[in-house]
Motif scaffolding. Structure first.
Motif, PDB file in Angstrom:
ATOM      1  N   ALA A  55       0.529  -0.895   0.162  1.00 31.83           N
ATOM      2  CA  ALA A  55       0.598  -0.173   0.130  1.00 31.83           C
ATOM      3  C   ALA A  55       0.913   1.139   0.440  1.00 31.83           C
ATOM      4  N   GLN A  72      -5.598   3.993  -4.677  1.00 34.73           N
ATOM      5  CA  GLN A  72      -6.637   3.221  -4.263  1.00 34.73           C
ATOM      6  C   GLN A  72      -7.133   2.005  -4.450  1.00 34.73           C
ATOM      7  N   GLU A  73      -7.635   1.627  -5.680  1.00 35.94           N
ATOM      8  CA  GLU A  73      -7.723   0.328  -6.651  1.00 35.94           C
ATOM      9  C   GLU A  73      -6.845  -0.959  -6.063  1.00 35.94           C
ATOM     10  N   ASP A  76      -7.007  -0.815  -1.917  1.00 40.92           N
ATOM     11  CA  ASP A  76      -8.114  -1.775  -1.601  1.00 40.92           C
ATOM     12  C   ASP A  76      -7.660  -3.178  -2.112  1.00 40.92           C
ATOM     13  N   ARG A  77      -7.180  -3.754  -3.807  1.00 43.96           N
ATOM     14  CA  ARG A  77      -7.606  -4.924  -3.803  1.00 43.96           C
ATOM     15  C   ARG A  77      -6.436  -5.667  -4.206  1.00 43.96           C
TER      16      ARG A  77
END
Length: 198
Positions: A55, A72-73, A76-77
């Protein structure tokens, strides 16, 4: 001996770069800026960014350029999700590394001109809570902060904090307890002693 009263002072100095290259990477013997490995579902670069650590790297890099996805994707993933349940080591059939788009994007990133500075900043950002709490407890010199970040890079910030609490926030005791009889950790201690002698 250089002393630090704040994270900002530490971050502006050459000490974080020395810790990252001389201690964490052992002068390139254990880690390099260009590695992309299957370990932990996908491990990248000089600080072995993996799982949650990815991250901080995604926040620094241009994820749109390398993956065609937002930061952000990716956070998050494809950070904590890189090592799914049931993953057991270097198996390339799991996690982010097994996805060609991710692996190729990371390989392009680590070969890019901005990769080294992005990785340095991502590692520094990741270590900020550790550096701040260490300074609060009087760890203000390069050696103490090399111990703090060297341990945190290995067992996480929470692991460092627990160990430091158990050891009464005494840097040399923390290092001794962290190393124990572990050969990998002994190499980390040797690197700290070489780069930041007592």
């Amino acid at each position: 001996m250089e002393m630090f009263d704040s994270y900002a002072d530490f971050a502006k100095s050459k000490v974080p770069g020395d810790i990252l290259w001389k201690v964490i990477a052992r002068d390139g013997k254990s880690k390099t800026y260009t590695q992309v490995l299957p370990l932990d579902g996908g491990t990248v670069g000089i600080a072995n960014f993996a799982v949650g650590g990815l991250a901080s790297l995604y926040r620094q890099m241009d994820t749109q350029k390398y993956f065609g996805r937002s930061s952000q994707e990716m956070i998050d993933r494809y950070s904590s999700g890189c090592r799914p349940d049931g993953y057991s080591g270097n198996d390339t059939g799991w996690g982010c590394y097994s996805q060609e788009w991710w692996r190729e994007g990371m390989e392009r990133f680590v070969a890019s001109p901005e990769s080294e500075s992005d990785q340095n900043q991502a590692w520094l950002d990741q270590m900020r809570p550790t550096v701040e709490i260490a300074i609060e407890h009087g760890w203000k010199d390069g050696r103490s902060l090399a111990i703090a970040t060297g341990v945190a890079n290995s067992i996480g910030g929470g692991g460092f904090k627990r160990l430091a609490n158990q050891c009464g926030w005494r840097p040399e005791v923390v290092l001794e307890k962290y190393v124990g009889t572990n050969a990998h950790r002994k190499r980390r201690e040797d690197a700290i002693n070489a780069a930041f002698p007592r």
